[in-house]
Design a protein around this motif. Structure first.
Motif, PDB file in Angstrom:
ATOM      1  N   THR A  84     -37.290 -17.355 -24.583  1.00 11.72           N
ATOM      2  CA  THR A  84     -37.886 -18.520 -25.542  1.00 11.72           C
ATOM      3  C   THR A  84     -36.615 -19.501 -25.560  1.00 11.72           C
ATOM      4  O   THR A  84     -36.747 -20.522 -25.495  1.00 11.72           O
ATOM      5  N   ASP A  85     -35.484 -19.091 -25.719  1.00 13.96           N
ATOM      6  CA  ASP A  85     -34.227 -19.711 -25.791  1.00 13.96           C
ATOM      7  C   ASP A  85     -33.102 -19.128 -25.013  1.00 13.96           C
ATOM      8  O   ASP A  85     -32.027 -18.601 -25.650  1.00 13.96           O
ATOM      9  N   PRO A  86     -32.985 -19.197 -24.013  1.00 19.96           N
ATOM     10  CA  PRO A  86     -31.888 -18.514 -23.005  1.00 19.96           C
ATOM     11  C   PRO A  86     -30.672 -19.142 -23.108  1.00 19.96           C
ATOM     12  O   PRO A  86     -30.753 -20.340 -23.486  1.00 19.96           O
ATOM     13  N   PRO A  87     -29.661 -18.418 -22.753  1.00 18.48           N
ATOM     14  CA  PRO A  87     -28.498 -19.244 -22.792  1.00 18.48           C
ATOM     15  C   PRO A  87     -28.033 -20.125 -21.639  1.00 18.48           C
ATOM     16  O   PRO A  87     -27.712 -19.741 -20.509  1.00 18.48           O
ATOM     17  N   ALA A  88     -28.429 -21.210 -21.560  1.00 17.66           N
ATOM     18  CA  ALA A  88     -28.497 -22.299 -20.426  1.00 17.66           C
ATOM     19  C   ALA A  88     -27.070 -23.067 -20.472  1.00 17.66           C
ATOM     20  O   ALA A  88     -26.324 -23.231 -21.498  1.00 17.66           O
ATOM     21  N   LEU A  89     -26.775 -23.054 -19.054  1.00 16.40           N
ATOM     22  CA  LEU A  89     -25.507 -23.886 -18.867  1.00 16.40           C
ATOM     23  C   LEU A  89     -25.710 -25.333 -19.202  1.00 16.40           C
ATOM     24  O   LEU A  89     -26.917 -25.831 -19.135  1.00 16.40           O
ATOM     25  N   ALA A  90     -24.899 -26.260 -19.102  1.00 20.83           N
ATOM     26  CA  ALA A  90     -25.125 -27.771 -18.904  1.00 20.83           C
ATOM     27  C   ALA A  90     -25.896 -28.053 -17.636  1.00 20.83           C
ATOM     28  O   ALA A  90     -25.578 -27.318 -16.709  1.00 20.83           O
ATOM     29  N   PRO A  91     -26.711 -29.021 -17.518  1.00 23.85           N
ATOM     30  CA  PRO A  91     -27.482 -29.316 -16.404  1.00 23.85           C
ATOM     31  C   PRO A  91     -26.417 -29.292 -15.014  1.00 23.85           C
ATOM     32  O   PRO A  91     -25.479 -30.259 -15.111  1.00 23.85           O
ATOM     33  N   CYS A  92     -26.956 -28.604 -14.021  1.00 18.88           N
ATOM     34  CA  CYS A  92     -26.234 -28.347 -12.824  1.00 18.88           C
ATOM     35  C   CYS A  92     -27.153 -28.254 -11.684  1.00 18.88           C
ATOM     36  O   CYS A  92     -27.928 -27.645 -11.588  1.00 18.88           O
ATOM     37  N   ARG A  93     -26.666 -29.063 -10.872  1.00 20.97           N
ATOM     38  CA  ARG A  93     -27.392 -29.210  -9.584  1.00 20.97           C
ATOM     39  C   ARG A  93     -27.161 -28.051  -8.509  1.00 20.97           C
ATOM     40  O   ARG A  93     -25.875 -27.997  -8.312  1.00 20.97           O
ATOM     41  N   ALA A  94     -28.114 -27.348  -7.945  1.00 22.55           N
ATOM     42  CA  ALA A  94     -27.765 -26.211  -7.020  1.00 22.55           C
ATOM     43  C   ALA A  94     -28.727 -26.309  -6.012  1.00 22.55           C
ATOM     44  O   ALA A  94     -30.019 -26.558  -5.935  1.00 22.55           O
ATOM     45  N   VAL A  95     -28.189 -25.593  -4.922  1.00 22.89           N
ATOM     46  CA  VAL A  95     -29.209 -25.203  -3.687  1.00 22.89           C
ATOM     47  C   VAL A  95     -28.951 -23.579  -3.724  1.00 22.89           C
ATOM     48  O   VAL A  95     -27.854 -22.927  -4.201  1.00 22.89           O
ATOM     49  N   ILE A  96     -30.207 -23.001  -3.571  1.00 21.47           N
ATOM     50  CA  ILE A  96     -30.476 -21.575  -3.665  1.00 21.47           C
ATOM     51  C   ILE A  96     -30.967 -20.785  -2.538  1.00 21.47           C
ATOM     52  O   ILE A  96     -32.165 -21.147  -2.397  1.00 21.47           O
ATOM     53  N   PRO A  97     -29.995 -20.623  -1.587  1.00 23.26           N
ATOM     54  CA  PRO A  97     -30.465 -19.713  -0.425  1.00 23.26           C
ATOM     55  C   PRO A  97     -31.224 -18.578  -0.640  1.00 23.26           C
ATOM     56  O   PRO A  97     -30.738 -17.861  -1.492  1.00 23.26           O
ATOM     57  N   ILE A  98     -32.029 -18.103   0.398  1.00 23.20           N
ATOM     58  CA  ILE A  98     -32.758 -16.941   0.216  1.00 23.20           C
ATOM     59  C   ILE A  98     -32.833 -16.050   1.579  1.00 23.20           C
ATOM     60  O   ILE A  98     -32.892 -14.920   1.572  1.00 23.20           O
ATOM     61  N   TRP A  99     -32.239 -16.958   2.393  1.00 21.76           N
ATOM     62  CA  TRP A  99     -32.050 -16.294   3.962  1.00 21.76           C
ATOM     63  C   TRP A  99     -31.113 -17.114   4.693  1.00 21.76           C
ATOM     64  O   TRP A  99     -30.697 -18.273   4.627  1.00 21.76           O
ATOM     65  N   ARG A 100     -30.768 -16.335   5.594  1.00 21.56           N
ATOM     66  CA  ARG A 100     -29.675 -16.905   6.730  1.00 21.56           C
ATOM     67  C   ARG A 100     -30.172 -16.510   7.900  1.00 21.56           C
ATOM     68  O   ARG A 100     -30.692 -15.546   8.384  1.00 21.56           O
ATOM     69  N   ARG A 101     -30.154 -17.453   8.802  1.00 21.41           N
ATOM     70  CA  ARG A 101     -30.252 -17.372  10.293  1.00 21.41           C
ATOM     71  C   ARG A 101     -32.015 -17.071  10.393  1.00 21.41           C
ATOM     72  O   ARG A 101     -32.364 -15.946  10.789  1.00 21.41           O
ATOM     73  N   PRO A 102     -32.652 -18.078  10.049  1.00 20.91           N
ATOM     74  CA  PRO A 102     -32.206 -19.504   9.704  1.00 20.91           C
ATOM     75  C   PRO A 102     -32.254 -19.553   8.289  1.00 20.91           C
ATOM     76  O   PRO A 102     -32.351 -18.803   7.633  1.00 20.91           O
ATOM     77  N   TRP A 103     -31.419 -20.664   7.871  1.00 19.72           N
ATOM     78  CA  TRP A 103     -31.330 -20.724   6.696  1.00 19.72           C
ATOM     79  C   TRP A 103     -32.458 -21.198   5.834  1.00 19.72           C
ATOM     80  O   TRP A 103     -33.172 -22.039   6.199  1.00 19.72           O
ATOM     81  N   MET A 104     -33.015 -20.465   4.818  1.00 16.97           N
ATOM     82  CA  MET A 104     -34.085 -20.859   4.120  1.00 16.97           C
ATOM     83  C   MET A 104     -33.749 -20.911   2.417  1.00 16.97           C
ATOM     84  O   MET A 104     -32.739 -20.293   2.023  1.00 16.97           O
ATOM     85  N   VAL A 105     -34.178 -21.800   1.851  1.00 17.68           N
ATOM     86  CA  VAL A 105     -33.976 -21.820   0.316  1.00 17.68           C
ATOM     87  C   VAL A 105     -35.263 -21.864  -0.496  1.00 17.68           C
ATOM     88  O   VAL A 105     -36.194 -22.084  -0.156  1.00 17.68           O
ATOM     89  N   LEU A 106     -34.983 -21.826  -1.732  1.00 12.62           N
ATOM     90  CA  LEU A 106     -36.081 -21.997  -2.847  1.00 12.62           C
ATOM     91  C   LEU A 106     -36.391 -23.547  -2.806  1.00 12.62           C
ATOM     92  O   LEU A 106     -35.462 -24.488  -2.807  1.00 12.62           O
TER      93      LEU A 106
END
Length: 238
Positions: free
Chosen positions: A122-144
């Motif tokens: 409901t109220d998690p410990p959030a960071l200040a807004p931050c831009r991110a890339v979130i990979p889930i695989w490599r060869r090939p690169w795949m992201v969320l």
């Protein structure tokens, strides 16, 4: 009489085992939690042992739209089995679908850990807004990309996925063409990113190595997930 259940989804296996362990008679090889789960293994999420599942005589098979193939589920249905397919692309959806599985389908009382999961998010410990890339695989690169459960959790912790508006949910990307970001978030599943395998491809961006179960599983792990994920993210951006 209690239903006999086969789970083809690691998250749901853990959820049922934590709530009523005696219901499970079968689970996939990828169902690693709880560690002492003593049920028949029915191969993987993408290649289930259909004859083996039928031999167990389950009253219900638990599945997920992403993790399991429609053809396999159709084969189970054609053999007369009841297959419940979950659809989970956000935290609220996860909480609703878990109640549908545990309470409506399994006939259990709503487990305390499910209420606790809703409370801590409901109220998690959030960071200040931050831009991110979130990979889930490599060869090939795949992201969320768009509309993913993991992306929704990260958004609640202050992480803005730079591919959140992509047309695909798990796009393949060219590293040299990626949008500007402040951080790369590297889970240890489905691809096992480590300090030696992954961060170097995004240098000099800081890298947050996070627990994949905390990021992608919907079950009892949701209770500890906000604290675990937030700690890893803060360690990377401090």
């Amino acid at each position: 009489m209690s239903p006999r259940i086969v789970s083809l989804v690691p998250s749901l296996t853990e959820a049922v085992a934590a709530s009523a362990p005696g219901l499970l008679v079968g689970a996939t090889d990828w169902c690693t939690h709880p560690a002492d789960l003593g049920v028949v293994r029915v191969k993987g999420t993408k290649n289930p042992d259909v004859p083996g599942i039928l031999a167990l005589g389950p009253d219900l098979v638990l599945a997920n739209e992403e993790e399991n193939r429609p053809a396999d589920l159709d084969e189970l249905r054609a053999a007369g089995l009841d297959v419940l397919v979950t659809h989970i692309r956000s935290l609220p959806q996860a909480l609703t679908e878990l109640e549908r599985v545990l309470v409506d389908a399994c006939g259990l009382r709503r487990p305390p850990w499910l209420d606790e999961a809703g409370r801590v998010w409901t109220d998690p410990p959030a960071l200040a807004p931050c831009r991110a890339v979130i990979p889930i695989w490599r060869r090939p690169w795949m992201v969320l990309g768009r509309e993913t459960f993991a992306g929704d959790l990260l958004a609640r912790l202050g992480i803005r996925n730079v591919y959140a508006d992509h047309a695909e949910r798990y796009p393949r990307i060219a590293l040299e063409e990626r949008p500007a970001a402040d951080l790369v978030v590297l889970p240890d599943e489905p691809y096992r990113f480590t300090a030696e395998d992954g961060p170097e491809a995004f240098a000099p961006l800081p890298a947050a190595l996070v627990d994949g179960r905390s990021l992608t599983w919907y079950g009892p792990s949701l209770v500890d997930a906000p604290a675990r994920l937030s700690a890893a993210l803060r360690a990377a951006v401090r």
